[in-house]
Motif scaffolding. Structure first.
Motif, PDB file in Angstrom:
ATOM      1  N   THR A   4      -5.234 -15.296  15.803  1.00 33.34           N
ATOM      2  CA  THR A   4      -4.464 -16.536  15.851  1.00 33.34           C
ATOM      3  C   THR A   4      -3.512 -16.493  17.041  1.00 33.34           C
ATOM      4  N   TRP A   5      -2.868 -17.637  17.296  1.00 33.02           N
ATOM      5  CA  TRP A   5      -1.840 -17.715  18.323  1.00 33.02           C
ATOM      6  C   TRP A   5      -0.489 -17.647  17.641  1.00 33.02           C
ATOM      7  N   ASN A   6       0.321 -16.661  17.975  1.00 29.20           N
ATOM      8  CA  ASN A   6       1.661 -16.488  17.432  1.00 29.20           C
ATOM      9  C   ASN A   6       2.637 -17.199  18.368  1.00 29.20           C
ATOM     10  N   ALA A   7       3.005 -18.440  17.992  1.00 24.06           N
ATOM     11  CA  ALA A   7       3.857 -19.243  18.866  1.00 24.06           C
ATOM     12  C   ALA A   7       5.243 -18.632  19.020  1.00 24.06           C
ATOM     13  N   GLU A   8       5.725 -17.996  17.962  1.00 26.64           N
ATOM     14  CA  GLU A   8       7.063 -17.407  18.009  1.00 26.64           C
ATOM     15  C   GLU A   8       7.149 -16.293  19.038  1.00 26.64           C
ATOM     16  N   LYS A   9       6.126 -15.444  19.073  1.00 28.11           N
ATOM     17  CA  LYS A   9       6.121 -14.317  20.004  1.00 28.11           C
ATOM     18  C   LYS A   9       5.325 -14.611  21.267  1.00 28.11           C
ATOM     19  N   LYS A  10       4.748 -15.820  21.336  1.00 30.37           N
ATOM     20  CA  LYS A  10       3.908 -16.207  22.476  1.00 30.37           C
ATOM     21  C   LYS A  10       2.868 -15.129  22.751  1.00 30.37           C
ATOM     22  N   ALA A  11       2.111 -14.814  21.719  1.00 28.36           N
ATOM     23  CA  ALA A  11       1.141 -13.726  21.805  1.00 28.36           C
ATOM     24  C   ALA A  11      -0.112 -14.074  21.028  1.00 28.36           C
ATOM     25  N   VAL A  12      -1.231 -13.516  21.472  1.00 26.46           N
ATOM     26  CA  VAL A  12      -2.473 -13.561  20.708  1.00 26.46           C
ATOM     27  C   VAL A  12      -2.375 -12.474  19.650  1.00 26.46           C
ATOM     28  N   GLU A  13      -2.581 -12.819  18.391  1.00 24.22           N
ATOM     29  CA  GLU A  13      -2.391 -11.861  17.311  1.00 24.22           C
ATOM     30  C   GLU A  13      -3.689 -11.649  16.539  1.00 24.22           C
ATOM     31  N   ALA A  38      -4.695  -6.871  32.784  1.00 28.09           N
ATOM     32  CA  ALA A  38      -4.125  -8.089  32.217  1.00 28.09           C
ATOM     33  C   ALA A  38      -5.241  -9.021  31.765  1.00 28.09           C
ATOM     34  N   PRO A  39      -5.060  -9.725  30.632  1.00 23.04           N
ATOM     35  CA  PRO A  39      -6.061 -10.714  30.198  1.00 23.04           C
ATOM     36  C   PRO A  39      -6.148 -11.853  31.205  1.00 23.04           C
ATOM     37  N   ILE A  40      -7.243 -12.583  31.170  1.00 18.27           N
ATOM     38  CA  ILE A  40      -7.370 -13.784  31.988  1.00 18.27           C
ATOM     39  C   ILE A  40      -7.676 -14.961  31.076  1.00 18.27           C
ATOM     40  N   LEU A  41      -7.331 -16.144  31.531  1.00 15.17           N
ATOM     41  CA  LEU A  41      -7.529 -17.371  30.752  1.00 15.17           C
ATOM     42  C   LEU A  41      -8.575 -18.222  31.438  1.00 15.17           C
ATOM     43  N   VAL A  42      -9.638 -18.548  30.727  1.00 14.52           N
ATOM     44  CA  VAL A  42     -10.726 -19.375  31.259  1.00 14.52           C
ATOM     45  C   VAL A  42     -11.010 -20.482  30.261  1.00 14.52           C
ATOM     46  N   GLN A  43     -10.817 -21.735  30.682  1.00 14.10           N
ATOM     47  CA  GLN A  43     -11.053 -22.881  29.804  1.00 14.10           C
ATOM     48  C   GLN A  43     -10.340 -22.696  28.462  1.00 14.10           C
ATOM     49  N   GLN A  44      -9.073 -22.297  28.539  1.00 13.30           N
ATOM     50  CA  GLN A  44      -8.210 -22.108  27.369  1.00 13.30           C
ATOM     51  C   GLN A  44      -8.685 -20.985  26.448  1.00 13.30           C
ATOM     52  N   ARG A  45      -9.531 -20.093  26.946  1.00 16.19           N
ATOM     53  CA  ARG A  45      -9.971 -18.939  26.173  1.00 16.19           C
ATOM     54  C   ARG A  45      -9.445 -17.671  26.833  1.00 16.19           C
ATOM     55  N   THR A  46      -8.959 -16.748  26.000  1.00 20.02           N
ATOM     56  CA  THR A  46      -8.449 -15.481  26.503  1.00 20.02           C
ATOM     57  C   THR A  46      -9.583 -14.474  26.617  1.00 20.02           C
ATOM     58  N   TYR A  47      -9.748 -13.925  27.821  1.00 19.13           N
ATOM     59  CA  TYR A  47     -10.750 -12.887  28.078  1.00 19.13           C
ATOM     60  C   TYR A  47     -10.030 -11.586  28.403  1.00 19.13           C
ATOM     61  N   VAL A  48     -10.558 -10.479  27.888  1.00 21.58           N
ATOM     62  CA  VAL A  48     -10.043  -9.149  28.225  1.00 21.58           C
ATOM     63  C   VAL A  48     -11.210  -8.313  28.733  1.00 21.58           C
ATOM     64  N   THR A  49     -10.909  -7.221  29.419  1.00 23.87           N
ATOM     65  CA  THR A  49     -11.991  -6.373  29.898  1.00 23.87           C
ATOM     66  C   THR A  49     -12.766  -5.803  28.717  1.00 23.87           C
ATOM     67  N   ALA A  50     -14.022  -5.494  28.952  1.00 22.98           N
ATOM     68  CA  ALA A  50     -14.865  -4.961  27.877  1.00 22.98           C
ATOM     69  C   ALA A  50     -14.284  -3.670  27.311  1.00 22.98           C
ATOM     70  N   GLU A  51     -13.717  -2.834  28.191  1.00 17.49           N
ATOM     71  CA  GLU A  51     -13.125  -1.582  27.722  1.00 17.49           C
ATOM     72  C   GLU A  51     -11.927  -1.842  26.818  1.00 17.49           C
ATOM     73  N   ASP A  52     -11.068  -2.798  27.211  1.00 15.04           N
ATOM     74  CA  ASP A  52      -9.919  -3.137  26.371  1.00 15.04           C
ATOM     75  C   ASP A  52     -10.376  -3.734  25.043  1.00 15.04           C
ATOM     76  N   ALA A  53     -11.410  -4.576  25.094  1.00 16.07           N
ATOM     77  CA  ALA A  53     -11.922  -5.185  23.865  1.00 16.07           C
ATOM     78  C   ALA A  53     -12.465  -4.124  22.913  1.00 16.07           C
ATOM     79  N   SER A  54     -13.167  -3.151  23.459  1.00 16.15           N
ATOM     80  CA  SER A  54     -13.731  -2.109  22.600  1.00 16.15           C
ATOM     81  C   SER A  54     -12.624  -1.292  21.944  1.00 16.15           C
ATOM     82  N   ARG A  55     -11.538  -1.060  22.663  1.00 18.15           N
ATOM     83  CA  ARG A  55     -10.422  -0.306  22.095  1.00 18.15           C
ATOM     84  C   ARG A  55      -9.705  -1.138  21.025  1.00 18.15           C
ATOM     85  N   PRO A 110     -14.863 -12.668  25.796  1.00 18.02           N
ATOM     86  CA  PRO A 110     -13.970 -13.599  25.093  1.00 18.02           C
ATOM     87  C   PRO A 110     -13.376 -12.944  23.843  1.00 18.02           C
ATOM     88  N   LEU A 111     -12.055 -12.779  23.834  1.00 19.69           N
ATOM     89  CA  LEU A 111     -11.405 -12.000  22.779  1.00 19.69           C
ATOM     90  C   LEU A 111     -11.532 -12.649  21.404  1.00 19.69           C
TER      91      LEU A 111
END
Length: 265
Positions: A132-141, A48-65, A119-120
């Protein structure tokens, strides 16, 4: 468009277990359930992603994929190879280098529960993608900048003075405006800053390039200053010979604006 195949290298857990979360991060990371969309499709994440100071972080492996890169790591550094360069993260200091040059404004990796997180948004921008932030789907796009189309959204402050002057001259006029390989997608007059534009997908078909753009609406739960705004996006693309580009409404699949200029050579 699919990301390239990646090679994930196992973490050196025994070493990372001794590393604290970087001192530069002052707030406690929180797990977030926000989805990650890549070219309109939900991306499967190992962690699962984590939120730090309003920034979305993902694991390095997930980011590379997600970003179509490769990740490798030793006891002190992590290295992410992307299409537009190589990022090196110092896991203890939080420093980050691009192609061997240490960045003053780079966003470093953090370590949490023996996992390296990056940091994604910042990573996607370094790879030339739109996020961007997709407010409709509440998702990072994320909209990937495909190699075939080379359609890339750009920040106006990174353009030449002549290009910025062109943007200023057309941004209030609804339509697609072109100067060389620079395109300005202008929505026109809007009653408040809550209205915007968002590229959702780019497709290549034979000698045609289709850019799908969503005209976003204000968040119903948010107050906006009642001032006239002129939403616009800037992008660059070098079209191959005999190729046309068309800008379509992401929802109706029809021309984005009812004016001429939605398709150009």
């Amino acid at each position: 468009m699919k990301g390239k195949s990646i090679l994930a290298v196992a973490l050196t857990l025994q070493v990372l277990a001794a590393y604290p979360v970087q001192a530069a991060v002052t707030s406690t990371p929180q797990t977030t359930t926000n989805a990650i969309l890549v070219n309109g499709e939900q991306s499967s994440l190992a962690k699962a992603p984590i939120l730090v100071q309003q920034r979305t972080y993902v694991t390095a492996e997930d980011a590379s994929r997600i970003l179509g890169g490769t990740w490798k790591q030793d006891a002190t550094n992590g290295e992410m190879k992307l299409a537009k360069g190589t990022l090196t993260f110092q896991l203890v200091t939080g420093k980050v280098a691009l192609n061997g040059k240490w960045l003053l404004d780079g966003q470093g990796a953090i370590v949490r529960d023996k996992q390296v997180y990056v940091p994604l948004r910042w990573m996607a921008e370094q790879a030339g993608h739109q996020i961007t932030w997709n407010a409709e789907k509440k998702a990072v796009e994320i909209v990937m900048a495909g190699e075939e189309s080379a359609f890339t959204l750009v920040d106006a402050d990174k353009l030449t003075e002549q290009e910025r002057t062109f943007i200023e001259s057309v941004k209030e006029q609804q339509g697609i405006h072109k100067q060389g390989d620079l395109y300005v997608i202008a929505r026109g007059s809007s009653p408040n800053p809550g209205y915007g534009l968002q590229v959702t997908k780019v497709e290549q078909s034979l000698e045609q390039l289709f850019v799908y753009v969503k005209q976003t609406q204000p968040d119903p739960g948010k107050m906006y200053p009642q001032v006239i705004s002129y939403p616009y996006l800037t992008a660059k693309v070098k079209l191959p010979p005999y190729t046309t580009i068309s800008f379509l409404d992401a929802e109706t699949k029809k021309p984005l604006f009812p004016t001429e200029g939605n398709g150009s050579r």
